[in-house]
Motif scaffolding. Structure first.
Motif, mmCIF file in Angstrom:
data_model
loop_
_atom_site.group_PDB
_atom_site.id
_atom_site.type_symbol
_atom_site.label_atom_id
_atom_site.label_comp_id
_atom_site.label_asym_id
_atom_site.label_seq_id
_atom_site.Cartn_x
_atom_site.Cartn_y
_atom_site.Cartn_z
ATOM 1 N N VAL A 1 0.834 -1.207 0.000
ATOM 2 C CA VAL A 1 0.000 0.000 0.000
ATOM 3 C C VAL A 1 0.871 1.260 0.000
ATOM 4 N N LEU A 2 1.916 1.273 0.823
ATOM 5 C CA LEU A 2 2.692 2.509 0.962
ATOM 6 C C LEU A 2 3.780 2.659 -0.097
ATOM 7 N N ALA A 3 4.309 1.533 -0.561
ATOM 8 C CA ALA A 3 5.484 1.637 -1.429
ATOM 9 C C ALA A 3 5.248 1.059 -2.820
ATOM 10 N N GLY B 1 -1.515 21.238 3.512
ATOM 11 C CA GLY B 1 -0.060 21.351 3.661
ATOM 12 C C GLY B 1 0.620 20.084 3.197
ATOM 13 N N LEU B 2 1.891 19.931 3.572
ATOM 14 C CA LEU B 2 2.673 18.821 3.033
ATOM 15 C C LEU B 2 2.119 17.444 3.384
ATOM 16 N N LEU B 3 1.498 17.326 4.561
ATOM 17 C CA LEU B 3 0.963 16.018 4.965
ATOM 18 C C LEU B 3 -0.261 15.631 4.142
ATOM 19 N N LEU C 1 15.273 21.707 4.110
ATOM 20 C CA LEU C 1 15.325 21.804 5.573
ATOM 21 C C LEU C 1 15.554 20.462 6.239
ATOM 22 N N PHE C 2 15.353 19.392 5.495
ATOM 23 C CA PHE C 2 15.366 18.073 6.126
ATOM 24 C C PHE C 2 16.489 17.181 5.626
ATOM 25 N N THR C 3 17.460 17.764 4.926
ATOM 26 C CA THR C 3 18.613 16.942 4.553
ATOM 27 C C THR C 3 19.344 16.556 5.838
ATOM 28 N N THR D 1 3.794 14.020 17.737
ATOM 29 C CA THR D 1 4.389 12.722 17.420
ATOM 30 C C THR D 1 5.667 12.477 18.223
ATOM 31 N N THR D 2 6.589 13.433 18.140
ATOM 32 C CA THR D 2 7.847 13.269 18.866
ATOM 33 C C THR D 2 7.587 13.266 20.368
ATOM 34 N N ALA D 3 6.630 14.090 20.808
ATOM 35 C CA ALA D 3 6.294 14.137 22.239
ATOM 36 C C ALA D 3 5.824 12.769 22.721
ATOM 37 N N ALA E 1 3.381 6.725 17.224
ATOM 38 C CA ALA E 1 2.649 7.998 17.348
ATOM 39 C C ALA E 1 1.562 8.129 16.282
ATOM 40 N N ALA E 2 1.768 7.518 15.126
ATOM 41 C CA ALA E 2 0.685 7.460 14.124
ATOM 42 C C ALA E 2 0.231 5.992 14.101
ATOM 43 N N PRO E 3 -0.709 5.629 14.976
ATOM 44 C CA PRO E 3 -1.024 4.201 15.119
ATOM 45 C C PRO E 3 -1.816 3.639 13.949
ATOM 46 N N PRO F 1 6.790 3.031 11.984
ATOM 47 C CA PRO F 1 6.160 4.182 12.663
ATOM 48 C C PRO F 1 6.177 5.443 11.816
ATOM 49 N N PHE F 2 7.122 5.553 10.872
ATOM 50 C CA PHE F 2 7.205 6.751 10.036
ATOM 51 C C PHE F 2 6.561 6.548 8.670
ATOM 52 N N GLY F 3 5.741 5.517 8.539
ATOM 53 C CA GLY F 3 5.150 5.238 7.237
ATOM 54 C C GLY F 3 6.215 4.688 6.302
ATOM 55 N N CYS G 1 7.487 9.856 6.279
ATOM 56 C CA CYS G 1 7.664 11.055 7.112
ATOM 57 C C CYS G 1 8.918 11.833 6.723
ATOM 58 N N ILE G 2 8.752 13.105 6.457
ATOM 59 C CA ILE G 2 9.914 13.937 6.118
ATOM 60 C C ILE G 2 10.729 14.265 7.376
ATOM 61 N N GLY G 3 10.067 14.143 8.538
ATOM 62 C CA GLY G 3 10.723 14.518 9.797
ATOM 63 C C GLY G 3 11.368 13.359 10.522
ATOM 64 N N PHE H 1 14.926 14.017 11.765
ATOM 65 C CA PHE H 1 14.754 15.115 12.725
ATOM 66 C C PHE H 1 14.263 14.546 14.065
ATOM 67 N N SER H 2 13.215 13.748 13.985
ATOM 68 C CA SER H 2 12.603 13.243 15.202
ATOM 69 C C SER H 2 13.529 12.280 15.948
ATOM 70 N N MET H 3 14.206 11.404 15.216
ATOM 71 C CA MET H 3 15.118 10.460 15.870
ATOM 72 C C MET H 3 16.269 11.225 16.554
HETATM 73 C C1 HEM Z 1 8.003 10.171 16.321
HETATM 74 C C2 HEM Z 1 7.835 11.129 15.471
HETATM 75 C C3 HEM Z 1 7.064 11.041 14.202
HETATM 76 C C4 HEM Z 1 6.268 10.031 13.723
HETATM 77 C C5 HEM Z 1 5.936 8.697 14.391
HETATM 78 C C6 HEM Z 1 5.774 10.465 12.446
HETATM 79 C C7 HEM Z 1 4.967 9.701 11.641
HETATM 80 C C8 HEM Z 1 4.614 10.043 10.353
HETATM 81 C C9 HEM Z 1 3.918 9.181 9.442
HETATM 82 C C10 HEM Z 1 3.430 7.773 9.757
HETATM 83 C C11 HEM Z 1 3.763 9.844 8.280
HETATM 84 C C12 HEM Z 1 3.090 9.306 7.010
HETATM 85 C C13 HEM Z 1 1.594 9.440 7.082
HETATM 86 C C14 HEM Z 1 0.902 8.646 5.982
HETATM 87 O O1 HEM Z 1 1.565 7.968 5.194
HETATM 88 O O2 HEM Z 1 -0.337 8.694 5.919
HETATM 89 C C15 HEM Z 1 4.347 11.150 8.454
HETATM 90 C C16 HEM Z 1 4.372 12.113 7.496
HETATM 91 C C17 HEM Z 1 4.850 13.390 7.726
HETATM 92 N N1 HEM Z 1 5.515 13.830 8.856
HETATM 93 FE FE1 HEM Z 1 5.983 12.739 10.458
HETATM 94 N N2 HEM Z 1 6.246 11.718 12.183
HETATM 95 C C18 HEM Z 1 7.039 12.102 13.222
HETATM 96 C C19 HEM Z 1 7.724 13.289 13.361
HETATM 97 C C20 HEM Z 1 7.661 14.320 12.461
HETATM 98 C C21 HEM Z 1 8.354 15.569 12.592
HETATM 99 C C22 HEM Z 1 9.313 15.914 13.719
HETATM 100 C C23 HEM Z 1 7.985 16.343 11.531
HETATM 101 C C24 HEM Z 1 8.392 17.731 11.150
HETATM 102 C C25 HEM Z 1 9.314 18.399 11.701
HETATM 103 C C26 HEM Z 1 7.073 15.553 10.724
HETATM 104 C C27 HEM Z 1 6.475 15.980 9.574
HETATM 105 C C28 HEM Z 1 5.801 15.152 8.700
HETATM 106 C C29 HEM Z 1 5.291 15.602 7.408
HETATM 107 C C30 HEM Z 1 5.371 17.001 6.861
HETATM 108 C C31 HEM Z 1 4.724 14.485 6.800
HETATM 109 C C32 HEM Z 1 4.131 14.394 5.387
HETATM 110 C C33 HEM Z 1 5.262 14.001 4.481
HETATM 111 C C34 HEM Z 1 4.872 13.781 3.031
HETATM 112 O O3 HEM Z 1 3.751 13.344 2.744
HETATM 113 O O4 HEM Z 1 5.729 14.065 2.183
HETATM 114 N N3 HEM Z 1 6.907 14.342 11.318
HETATM 115 N N4 HEM Z 1 4.874 11.243 9.719
#
Ligand code: HEM
Length: 470
Positions: free
Chosen positions: A74-76, A99-101, A118-120, A280-282, A339-341, A404-406, A412-414, A417-419
């Motif tokens: 689904v994701l990849a 926005g970006l999400l 900003l995220f390199t 999320t990070t919190a 954080a994104a269950p 956890p980051f999709g 996740c672009i962050g 950053f978050s780690m």
């Molecule tokens: C533990 C921390 C974090 C977790 C678990 C997390 C989780 C996720 C997940 C699962 C997605 C994908 C959502 C989807 O596919 O429907 C996502 C996307 C995203 N996250 Fe994170 N995130 C975290 C921290 C951060 C931080 C620190 C930032 C910004 C500084 C951030 C910004 C974003 C953005 C902008 C997207 C959308 C990216 C795109 O679609 O290109 N996240 N995150």
């Protein structure tokens, strides 16, 4: 590969349905305990399960995919077939903008190109000193904690919010933390309720629920406008990071002919980054701390590693590789408390997942909460065990057993950053204090993100060694 239609679906390839109440299906189960409902669905029916919510004729059908291989599909590998057009993303879009999400297609590509610098890794590594400074500022407030007890959920929310505001927006948000704390939960609860509901009252109607959500959104918009106005007021860029922050990049794009951002779009970006970047990070930090507070033997091991690697000096980005055990702790906390269950998509064309047919137009649910407890990859899944993340153990699991980051193009672009933020903040906190759990269990609540839904208190005991260098 996606297939064109469900016509000709063979017997035995239909997705099993989770039994629910006669009239409303699993609606109440989903609204009262969505994570428990998904877990039960997997335990009863396996890796692809249909969960129905609402009365016949108005039902929302959720096609839940719980396997690591299904998540990857689904994701990849089939990401183009699974779009962010599902009810949850539509609700988030309506509440928090495009926005970006939330954006897609050309609009998404334009935005991603813009903020990517900003995220390199190099840029993010440069944020380390700002994270250390914010963590130290948090520790300073703990010296007067009543009975030496702090609620790590509240404290980590503040810390993560301050860090993201300082690094991405070059501003401090102390005065607005309370507004953000108050208004985000109202909106996330509203989004979730409407996302599951088979039929929604139009947002413009003056019902109590609509009015409460509109007031919370107004408050949040005002915060974003304030952040933007402050930066326009000529303040310097963010401390601890070189060059532009998110707002200067976006503002620069505003003046470029081909990529103009209007004021509303600018606010949407700020809002999405506030949402995605702090709660999320919190959550990860709070649960990592609380798990360590409940498992002193792991806490001691992490402390020993931190003291040995850092001595008295402040952590920096290069230390992430030198703190493998602390990183394992964090990953294990994110396994148990992603954080994104849950993530949602809509299938454009029908697709075969795990030998079953997910039809065109299906609302697809992926649930790290469930996949991270999948018996195929995680024996005794509720046990906290950082050893699950040694390099050897990780190499033995499929890529999407832990996500956890999709993943895929919308990962996740962050992530880095978050780690970085989490490992550095944990190192600074754990070196200075020993944490002992006051509340043995921390209930979880789900909005758009997972949160502690009750006190997560820890008693602090100052370590005897000094840490003045940090
Ligand atoms: C533990 C921390 C974090 C977790 C678990 C997390 C989780 C996720 C997940 C699962 C997605 C994908 C959502 C989807 O596919 O429907 C996502 C996307 C995203 N996250 Fe994170 N995130 C975290 C921290 C951060 C931080 C620190 C930032 C910004 C500084 C951030 C910004 C974003 C953005 C902008 C997207 C959308 C990216 C795109 O679609 O290109 N996240 N995150």
């Amino acid at each position: 590969m996606a297939v064109e239609s469900t016509a000709g679906t063979r017997a035995g390839t239909e997705v099993p349905v989770l039994a629910g109440a006669p009239l409303l299906g699993s609606l109440f189960d989903l609204t009262s305990d969505s994570l428990g409902t998904y877990l039960r669905a997997q335990q009863r029916h396996g890796d692809v399960v249909r969960v129905s919510a609402g009365p016949p004729g108005l039902r929302t059908e959720l096609y839940c995919v719980f396997s690591a291989e299904g998540a990857q599909q689904v994701l990849a590998s089939e990401s183009a077939n699974f779009r962010k057009d599902n009810p949850f993303y539509q609700e988030i879009r309506e509440s928090l903008g495009n926005g970006l999400l939330t954006s897609q297609d050309e609009e998404y590509l334009r935005q991603r190109r813009l903020v990517q610098p900003l995220f390199t890794r190099r840029r993010v590594d440069g944020y380390a000193s700002a994270v250390v400074a914010e963590t130290r500022a948090t520790l300073d407030t703990w010296t007067g904690a009543a009975d030496g007890i702090v609620d790590v959920s509240d404290e980590m929310t503040r810390l993560a919010l301050r860090a993201v505001a300082r690094i991405l927006f070059g501003t401090d948000v102390d005065a607005t933390v309370d507004v953000i704390d108050r208004s985000f939960p109202v909106i996330t609860e509203y989004v979730l309720r409407r996302g599951y509901s088979p039929a929604n009252i139009p947002r413009g109607w003056p019902t109590p629920g609509n009015r409460r959500a509109a007031a919370a959104m107004d408050e949040l918009y005002a915060v974003c406008d304030r952040i933007i106005a402050e930066r326009r007021g000529g303040e310097d860029g963010p401390e601890g990071a070189e060059g532009e922050d998110l707002l200067t990049l976006l503002a620069a794009a505003q003046s470029a002919d081909d990529a103009a951002f209007d004021a509303g779009e600018l606010r949407d970006q700020v809002l999405i980054f506030l949402l995605a970047g702090h709660e999320t990070t919190a959550t990860s930090l709070a649960f990592a701390l609380h798990l360590l507070a409940r498992h002193p033997e792991h806490q001691e091991r992490a402390y020993e590693e931190i003291s040995r690697v850092l001595g008295e000096r402040a952590p920096e980005a290069g230390d992430l590789d030198r703190l493998p055990y602390l990183t394992q702790v964090l990953k294990e906390a994110m396994r148990l408390y992603p954080a994104a269950p849950v993530m949602g998509r809509k299938a454009v064309a029908a697709s075969r997942i795990g030998g079953l047919t997910v039809p065109a137009g299906a609302n697809v649910i992926l649930a790290p909460w469930v996949t991270h407890r999948h018996p195929a990859h995680w024996p005794d899944p509720e046990r906290f065990d950082p050893e699950r993340f040694t390099p050897e153990a990780e190499a033995g699991r499929p890529r999407y057993a832990w996500f956890p980051f999709g993943g895929g193009p919308r990962a996740c672009i962050g992530q880095h950053f978050s780690m970085l933020e989490s490992v550095i903040a944990l190192a600074v906190m754990l070196r200075e204090y020993e944490f002992e759990a006051v509340d043995r269990e921390v209930p979880v609540g789900v909005g758009i993100t997972l949160r502690a839904d009750g006190p997560a208190r820890c008693r602090l005991r100052r370590r005897t060694r000094g840490t003045e260098g940090a």
